[in-house]
Design a protein around this motif. Structure first.
Motif, short mmCIF file in Angstrom:
data_model
loop_
_atom_site.label_atom_id
_atom_site.label_comp_id
_atom_site.label_asym_id
_atom_site.label_seq_id
_atom_site.Cartn_x
_atom_site.Cartn_y
_atom_site.Cartn_z
N ARG A 128 32.45 -42.32 4.13
CA ARG A 128 33.57 -41.49 3.58
C ARG A 128 33.44 -40.25 2.71
O ARG A 128 32.36 -39.64 2.92
N ALA A 129 34.34 -39.85 2.15
CA ALA A 129 34.23 -38.70 1.17
C ALA A 129 34.15 -39.11 -0.06
O ALA A 129 34.60 -40.35 -0.66
N HIS A 130 33.43 -38.33 -1.11
CA HIS A 130 33.14 -38.72 -2.45
C HIS A 130 33.68 -37.42 -3.42
O HIS A 130 33.79 -36.32 -2.73
N PHE A 160 34.39 -41.69 8.49
CA PHE A 160 33.99 -40.39 9.10
C PHE A 160 34.57 -39.08 8.30
O PHE A 160 35.81 -38.84 8.90
N ALA A 161 34.06 -38.66 7.50
CA ALA A 161 34.68 -37.29 6.98
C ALA A 161 33.71 -35.87 7.21
O ALA A 161 32.61 -35.81 6.75
N TRP A 162 34.49 -34.75 7.96
CA TRP A 162 33.56 -33.98 8.27
C TRP A 162 33.57 -32.66 7.58
O TRP A 162 32.76 -31.86 7.66
N ASP A 163 34.94 -32.38 6.96
CA ASP A 163 34.81 -31.08 6.25
C ASP A 163 35.84 -31.21 5.10
O ASP A 163 36.47 -32.17 5.17
N VAL A 164 35.74 -30.18 4.21
CA VAL A 164 36.69 -30.14 3.04
C VAL A 164 37.17 -28.76 2.85
O VAL A 164 36.38 -27.83 2.88
N ALA A 165 38.17 -28.67 2.29
CA ALA A 165 38.88 -27.35 2.10
C ALA A 165 39.70 -27.39 0.78
O ALA A 165 40.36 -28.29 0.39
N VAL A 213 40.84 -32.94 3.22
CA VAL A 213 39.42 -33.66 3.80
C VAL A 213 39.72 -33.87 5.19
O VAL A 213 40.77 -34.58 5.43
N ALA A 214 39.19 -33.40 6.20
CA ALA A 214 39.03 -33.46 7.62
C ALA A 214 38.17 -34.93 8.06
O ALA A 214 37.15 -34.89 7.51
N THR A 215 38.87 -35.65 8.58
CA THR A 215 38.32 -37.12 9.13
C THR A 215 38.57 -37.24 10.50
O THR A 215 39.27 -36.53 11.16
N SER A 216 37.85 -38.42 10.85
CA SER A 216 38.20 -38.85 12.21
C SER A 216 39.58 -39.39 12.54
O SER A 216 40.00 -39.90 13.55
N ARG A 217 40.58 -39.61 11.51
CA ARG A 217 41.60 -40.03 11.72
C ARG A 217 42.52 -39.05 10.91
O ARG A 217 43.38 -39.49 9.82
N GLY A 218 42.67 -37.95 11.18
CA GLY A 218 43.56 -37.02 10.44
C GLY A 218 43.10 -36.47 9.12
O GLY A 218 41.85 -36.50 8.86
N VAL A 219 43.72 -35.65 8.45
CA VAL A 219 43.49 -35.07 7.21
C VAL A 219 44.04 -35.85 6.10
O VAL A 219 44.97 -36.63 6.21
N VAL A 264 44.60 -35.53 19.26
CA VAL A 264 43.22 -35.89 18.92
C VAL A 264 43.16 -35.96 17.48
O VAL A 264 43.22 -34.79 16.89
N ALA A 265 43.07 -37.11 16.90
CA ALA A 265 43.17 -37.11 15.32
C ALA A 265 41.70 -36.98 14.85
O ALA A 265 41.81 -37.06 13.52
N ASP A 266 40.87 -36.91 15.42
CA ASP A 266 39.67 -36.79 15.19
C ASP A 266 39.37 -35.17 14.46
O ASP A 266 38.92 -34.36 15.43
N VAL A 267 39.64 -34.86 13.35
CA VAL A 267 39.63 -33.44 12.81
C VAL A 267 38.32 -33.37 12.30
O VAL A 267 38.03 -33.91 11.26
#
Length: 377
Positions: A77-79, A94-99, A107-113, A135-138
């Protein structure tokens, strides 16, 4: 390492033990490094980095510029870190990116933002509707003109219109698997994909990949006002202009040699080129010979208003139209050279790190306790 100065040994130790650094951010007076093994904090002036929490597989680290540091991971996850402790955020594991936008973290995750202020979720229509993307895997999220744009893993890019997520127009299939996303001046989109770099400028898509270069064996890169320069080990020099057009130069078009060992940009924005048979400079759109002809020049670098080079054991500086040996330089077998934020000339040699002061004197830092891990820099 040059800007961190004394902390260079600590950063080197991080690279040796943790491998690749996936994310860097400055926060709360320290440098934060996200690696595949964990989250590390390197305070100013410290000799060692300290591990924060027990996270693994860091994918992004970003500060809101005020009081919070956000960390995303692939699997945990994100922290958010508030200067005292690291707290988990409520989102997909699964958290991939943050803006950061308007004080909130997207936060971009595998199930949307997801959207957070501090550690509290603050949903918006764009957040709720992101779960229904084709495709919700952002994998990435950025902002253009105040509105979020997301890149998905296989579904392409989507921009929030204010009411709904709309596909970015005319996106080709080869650009639809997003690995990273950036927005540059003018709103142009740069998308990293498994097949190369996709660029969308003024509604037109441009594809950059190995096929456009003279050779995939790339030795060095540099940027000037003309664009991105790409040096190769055996096929000359290429220029990727801002409009995506690629130009190439070889011995047949005026280069002294097709092997490009190093590139440097001086204080006036001119390009300097180290080749297998001498040094060249590109000024006002033309190439010219600058010296060390017939010699294997493996280093050329700019520091302040000076150009340095090496074609053997000695450090040389370009003065009065020619390269001259720097007699006071203490190291041999030069590997690299740069300028620190304090104005020192730093040169990496096989004997240690040489540091040149403004008065022309030099000192040599070698390996030892609380110093370099190895003499070969």
């Amino acid at each position: 390492a040059a800007r961190l100065d004394r902390q260079s040994a600590a950063v080197e130790q991080v690279l040796r033990t943790d491998g690749a650094v996936h994310a860097l951010e400055s926060f709360d007076g320290a440098l934060w490094l996200g690696t595949w093994r964990g989250l590390l904090r390197l305070p100013a002036g410290a000799d060692e980095a300290e591990e924060v929490g027990d996270l693994e597989r860091i994918t992004a680290v970003r500060s809101d510029g005020d009081s919070h540091l956000y960390v995303t991971t692939a699997g945990a996850r994100a922290h958010v870190y508030d200067g005292r402790r690291l707290r988990q955020l409520r989102c997909d594991r699964f958290a991939w990116d943050v803006a950061i936008h308007d004080g909130a973290a997207w936060v971009a995750t595998s199930r949307g933002v997801r959207r957070f202020v501090g550690r509290r979720p603050r949903p918006r229509p764009a957040v709720r509707q992101s779960r229904d993307l084709p495709v919700a895997d952002v994998r990435a999220v950025r902002f253009v003109d105040g509105q979020p744009v997301v890149g998905t893993h296989g579904g392409g890019l989507f921009a929030w219109s204010g009411n709904a997520w709309e596909p970015v127009a005319d996106q080709p299939r080869w650009a639809q698997r997003t690995r990273a996303l950036e927005v540059v001046e003018g709103g142009s989109l740069l998308v990293a994909t498994p097949t190369g770099l996709a660029v969308r400028r003024d509604g037109v898509w441009i594809r950059h990949q190995g096929g456009g270069l003279p050779d995939n064996d790339v030795s060095c890169l540099a940027r000037t006002d003309e664009g991105l320069w790409v040096g190769t080990f055996r096929s000359g020099l290429a220029l990727v202009r801002p409009n995506g057009r690629i130009e190439r130069w070889t011995e047949e078009r005026g280069l002294v040699d097709d092997r490009i060992n190093r590139l440097a940009v001086d204080h006036e924005g001119d390009l300097w080129i180290a080749t297998e048979r001498g040094v060249m400079e590109r000024r006002d759109g033309r190439f010219g010979l600058r010296g060390l002809l017939g010699r294997h020049v493996f280093v050329v670098a700019a520091a302040g208003e000076r150009i340095y080079a090496s074609a053997g054991p000695d450090l040389m500086v370009f003065q009065d139209g020619e390269f001259r040996v720097v007699e006071s330089h203490p190291g041999r077998r030069l590997q690299d050279l740069t300028e620190s934020s304090a104005g020192e000339v730093l040169s990496g040699t096989a004997e240690g790190l040489a540091r040149g002061a403004a008065d022309g004197s030099w000192s040599l830092m070698t390996s030892g306790p609380a110093a370099l891990p190895d003499d070969w820099v």
